[in-house]
Design a protein around this motif. Sequence first.
Motif, PDB file in Angstrom:
ATOM      1  N   LEU A  40      -3.417  -2.989  10.365  1.00 17.25           N
ATOM      2  CA  LEU A  40      -2.280  -3.786   9.918  1.00 17.25           C
ATOM      3  C   LEU A  40      -2.651  -4.736   8.782  1.00 17.25           C
ATOM      4  O   LEU A  40      -1.953  -4.816   7.759  1.00 17.25           O
ATOM      5  CB  LEU A  40      -1.729  -4.574  11.106  1.00 17.25           C
ATOM      6  CG  LEU A  40      -0.312  -5.116  10.977  1.00 17.25           C
ATOM      7  CD1 LEU A  40       0.705  -3.976  10.912  1.00 17.25           C
ATOM      8  CD2 LEU A  40       0.000  -6.048  12.144  1.00 17.25           C
ATOM      9  N   MET A  41      -3.768  -5.463   8.905  1.00 16.78           N
ATOM     10  CA  MET A  41      -4.171  -6.456   7.911  1.00 16.78           C
ATOM     11  C   MET A  41      -5.467  -6.077   7.203  1.00 16.78           C
ATOM     12  O   MET A  41      -6.018  -6.876   6.446  1.00 16.78           O
ATOM     13  CB  MET A  41      -4.311  -7.825   8.573  1.00 16.78           C
ATOM     14  CG  MET A  41      -3.060  -8.290   9.282  1.00 16.78           C
ATOM     15  SD  MET A  41      -3.161  -9.981   9.876  1.00 16.78           S
ATOM     16  CE  MET A  41      -2.903 -10.877   8.345  1.00 16.78           C
ATOM     17  N   GLN A  42      -5.946  -4.867   7.445  1.00 19.64           N
ATOM     18  CA  GLN A  42      -7.176  -4.395   6.813  1.00 19.64           C
ATOM     19  C   GLN A  42      -6.908  -4.060   5.342  1.00 19.64           C
ATOM     20  O   GLN A  42      -5.827  -3.585   4.989  1.00 19.64           O
ATOM     21  CB  GLN A  42      -7.675  -3.158   7.553  1.00 19.64           C
ATOM     22  CG  GLN A  42      -9.047  -2.665   7.127  1.00 19.64           C
ATOM     23  CD  GLN A  42      -9.493  -1.460   7.957  1.00 19.64           C
ATOM     24  OE1 GLN A  42      -8.666  -0.772   8.559  1.00 19.64           O
ATOM     25  NE2 GLN A  42     -10.789  -1.199   7.990  1.00 19.64           N
ATOM     26  N   PRO A  43      -7.883  -4.284   4.452  1.00 17.96           N
ATOM     27  CA  PRO A  43      -7.689  -3.963   3.034  1.00 17.96           C
ATOM     28  C   PRO A  43      -7.429  -2.476   2.799  1.00 17.96           C
ATOM     29  O   PRO A  43      -7.968  -1.609   3.503  1.00 17.96           O
ATOM     30  CB  PRO A  43      -9.011  -4.392   2.390  1.00 17.96           C
ATOM     31  CG  PRO A  43      -9.578  -5.411   3.310  1.00 17.96           C
ATOM     32  CD  PRO A  43      -9.167  -4.974   4.689  1.00 17.96           C
ATOM     33  N   ALA A  44      -6.622  -2.189   1.793  1.00 22.16           N
ATOM     34  CA  ALA A  44      -6.268  -0.807   1.459  1.00 22.16           C
ATOM     35  C   ALA A  44      -7.491   0.007   1.079  1.00 22.16           C
ATOM     36  O   ALA A  44      -7.524   1.222   1.283  1.00 22.16           O
ATOM     37  CB  ALA A  44      -5.248  -0.797   0.325  1.00 22.16           C
ATOM     38  N   SER A  92     -11.264 -12.708  -1.695  1.00 24.69           N
ATOM     39  CA  SER A  92      -9.983 -12.658  -2.389  1.00 24.69           C
ATOM     40  C   SER A  92     -10.133 -12.207  -3.835  1.00 24.69           C
ATOM     41  O   SER A  92      -9.152 -11.842  -4.477  1.00 24.69           O
ATOM     42  CB  SER A  92      -9.298 -14.026  -2.342  1.00 24.69           C
ATOM     43  OG  SER A  92     -10.056 -14.996  -3.036  1.00 24.69           O
ATOM     44  N   THR A  93     -11.352 -12.222  -4.346  1.00 28.82           N
ATOM     45  CA  THR A  93     -11.568 -11.713  -5.705  1.00 28.82           C
ATOM     46  C   THR A  93     -11.616 -10.192  -5.730  1.00 28.82           C
ATOM     47  O   THR A  93     -11.476  -9.580  -6.779  1.00 28.82           O
ATOM     48  CB  THR A  93     -12.884 -12.266  -6.274  1.00 28.82           C
ATOM     49  OG1 THR A  93     -13.977 -11.848  -5.456  1.00 28.82           O
ATOM     50  CG2 THR A  93     -12.856 -13.793  -6.323  1.00 28.82           C
ATOM     51  N   VAL A  94     -11.822  -9.577  -4.548  1.00 23.66           N
ATOM     52  CA  VAL A  94     -11.867  -8.122  -4.440  1.00 23.66           C
ATOM     53  C   VAL A  94     -10.525  -7.588  -3.945  1.00 23.66           C
ATOM     54  O   VAL A  94      -9.962  -6.653  -4.510  1.00 23.66           O
ATOM     55  CB  VAL A  94     -12.988  -7.681  -3.464  1.00 23.66           C
ATOM     56  CG1 VAL A  94     -13.038  -6.160  -3.375  1.00 23.66           C
ATOM     57  CG2 VAL A  94     -14.322  -8.239  -3.909  1.00 23.66           C
ATOM     58  N   ASN A  95     -10.022  -8.209  -2.889  1.00 22.24           N
ATOM     59  CA  ASN A  95      -8.739  -7.811  -2.320  1.00 22.24           C
ATOM     60  C   ASN A  95      -7.653  -8.697  -2.920  1.00 22.24           C
ATOM     61  O   ASN A  95      -7.543  -9.873  -2.590  1.00 22.24           O
ATOM     62  CB  ASN A  95      -8.781  -7.968  -0.791  1.00 22.24           C
ATOM     63  CG  ASN A  95      -9.925  -7.185  -0.176  1.00 22.24           C
ATOM     64  OD1 ASN A  95     -10.089  -6.000  -0.451  1.00 22.24           O
ATOM     65  ND2 ASN A  95     -10.726  -7.833   0.642  1.00 22.24           N
ATOM     66  N   ARG A  96      -6.880  -8.141  -3.814  1.00 23.61           N
ATOM     67  CA  ARG A  96      -5.960  -8.930  -4.630  1.00 23.61           C
ATOM     68  C   ARG A  96      -4.729  -9.417  -3.895  1.00 23.61           C
ATOM     69  O   ARG A  96      -4.025 -10.301  -4.363  1.00 23.61           O
ATOM     70  CB  ARG A  96      -5.518  -8.099  -5.848  1.00 23.61           C
ATOM     71  CG  ARG A  96      -6.672  -7.609  -6.715  1.00 23.61           C
ATOM     72  CD  ARG A  96      -7.384  -8.754  -7.393  1.00 23.61           C
ATOM     73  NE  ARG A  96      -8.438  -8.300  -8.285  1.00 23.61           N
ATOM     74  CZ  ARG A  96      -9.217  -9.116  -9.003  1.00 23.61           C
ATOM     75  NH1 ARG A  96      -9.054 -10.424  -8.904  1.00 23.61           N
ATOM     76  NH2 ARG A  96     -10.158  -8.628  -9.792  1.00 23.61           N
ATOM     77  N   ASN A  97      -4.415  -8.810  -2.772  1.00 25.73           N
ATOM     78  CA  ASN A  97      -3.230  -9.211  -2.027  1.00 25.73           C
ATOM     79  C   ASN A  97      -3.316 -10.704  -1.705  1.00 25.73           C
ATOM     80  O   ASN A  97      -4.332 -11.188  -1.193  1.00 25.73           O
ATOM     81  CB  ASN A  97      -3.143  -8.396  -0.734  1.00 25.73           C
ATOM     82  CG  ASN A  97      -1.824  -8.562  -0.015  1.00 25.73           C
ATOM     83  OD1 ASN A  97      -1.262  -9.646   0.043  1.00 25.73           O
ATOM     84  ND2 ASN A  97      -1.327  -7.485   0.560  1.00 25.73           N
ATOM     85  N   VAL A 102       0.843  -1.201   0.000  1.00 26.35           N
ATOM     86  CA  VAL A 102       0.000   0.000   0.000  1.00 26.35           C
ATOM     87  C   VAL A 102       0.877   1.251   0.000  1.00 26.35           C
ATOM     88  O   VAL A 102       1.694   1.449   0.905  1.00 26.35           O
ATOM     89  CB  VAL A 102      -0.940   0.009   1.217  1.00 26.35           C
ATOM     90  CG1 VAL A 102      -1.804   1.261   1.220  1.00 26.35           C
ATOM     91  CG2 VAL A 102      -1.800  -1.253   1.239  1.00 26.35           C
ATOM     92  N   ALA A 103       0.700   2.074  -1.007  1.00 26.36           N
ATOM     93  CA  ALA A 103       1.447   3.332  -1.078  1.00 26.36           C
ATOM     94  C   ALA A 103       1.103   4.204   0.131  1.00 26.36           C
ATOM     95  O   ALA A 103      -0.071   4.403   0.451  1.00 26.36           O
ATOM     96  CB  ALA A 103       1.124   4.070  -2.374  1.00 26.36           C
ATOM     97  N   GLY A 104       2.119   4.710   0.794  1.00 33.60           N
ATOM     98  CA  GLY A 104       1.906   5.582   1.934  1.00 33.60           C
ATOM     99  C   GLY A 104       1.725   4.874   3.257  1.00 33.60           C
ATOM    100  O   GLY A 104       1.610   5.544   4.294  1.00 33.60           O
ATOM    101  N   ALA A 105       1.693   3.534   3.251  1.00 31.01           N
ATOM    102  CA  ALA A 105       1.582   2.811   4.519  1.00 31.01           C
ATOM    103  C   ALA A 105       2.857   2.996   5.331  1.00 31.01           C
ATOM    104  O   ALA A 105       3.953   3.033   4.772  1.00 31.01           O
ATOM    105  CB  ALA A 105       1.345   1.327   4.255  1.00 31.01           C
TER     106      ALA A 105
END
Length: 421
Positions: free
Chosen positions: A74-78, A246-251, A25-28
């Motif tokens: 920490l583990m929440q989606p961007a 996982s189809t929405v959050n690609r990580n 994540v940019a800026g994390a």
Amino acid sequence: MSAGATAFNRLSSVDLAAPGRKSPVAGAPELSKILASASELVPMLRERAQATEEARRVSEATTQAFHQAGFFKLMQPARYGGYEYGFTAFIDVVSELARGCTSSAWGCSLGAIHQWLVATFPEQAQDDVWRDDPSAIVCGSYAPATVAEKVDGGYLVQGKWLFASNVDNSQWALLGVHFPPEEKGAAPTAGFLLAPRSDWTVEDNWFVAGQAGTGSKAVVLDKPTFIPAHRKLSFAEASSNQPPGSTVNRNPIYRIPFLSAVPVCLVSPILGTAQGAVDELIRLAGHRVTRGAVAGGGNRLAEFFPVQSRLAEASASVDAARLLLYRDTAQVEQMAADGLPISIEQRIRNRRDHAFTARLSRDAVDAVFACVGGAGLSLDQPIQRMWRDANAISRHISLNWDAVSSMVGQYLLGLEPKGQY
């Protein structure tokens, strides 16, 4: 000596280059900054630990400190402001917090891990939880406590769910249920439903000898309550290599099967507690002078051979526990990053090591507690609380060595493994 002895057990926390220690994540914030925030909170958590136990919950002030430090992101989606770190970073942070207060770290652990779990639900469910309040956190009770009645558009649910840790600070609840069979003659299935705070009440029934500060009270739906179908996640979906979210959050961290990594939320607090006990014994032994019942009075605790030997044993147990936990978790993260399925063999090995890490950590605290004598029984002496908390955690059903080890033995002997993996 204190710094060097503590360093023995911290080497393994920095020597594994796992995918989960990197945020896409940019800026994390850098993990080092988040971990530094955890270290800075340890003295405060240690100071509040007895009050947390007496209050039987993690305070709003402590929870707010966790929010401000970004632990629940920490583990929440961007998409909702999260950092998308993985499970190895999670272990780093939670185990560090547990050096100060096991119960507080446990509350943070469950709140942070459920951000990952909610991210494996369908997209609409994630929006329900975080669209209006990205800071919302979720408590949970996994055991299927009731049967959900299927109705048009969702389910009707009523019942009581025990052991919902950190419920006082949570805005949503993850509830384990049995779902009716999809087809005639089929068996019921189990899974989770998500319910907002407005749907449920809290029954204050958490009066325990260990982990008292976790506030693991009961969630109650006292009348049939409608929960839409999109807030459902079956155990089969959660255990697959491709849950709906996982189809929405690609990580790739969101493709890791539920039981391959989620039990680290139970293990990380006891691992950090064991390290905290080692730290406290080093501090205590350096200045405490024993009175001695018949002989040995007037000597520093540090001068006794049993203390020296048990400290070495505890230190080795913590280090071994860390190495096992990080090895397994880093491998799972790498396999997910490489697009590889997590095999049954890998899953069962991980479950073995989750339980064995907890056992090693408990044994480390036991070894430390054996050194402190009668003075160590005082309620303002942290080692006795660490001992009670560690023994409580090691009895969690997901870490119960008899249950987990028998499943592992069955697998190794070519039998059908009976258990959760």
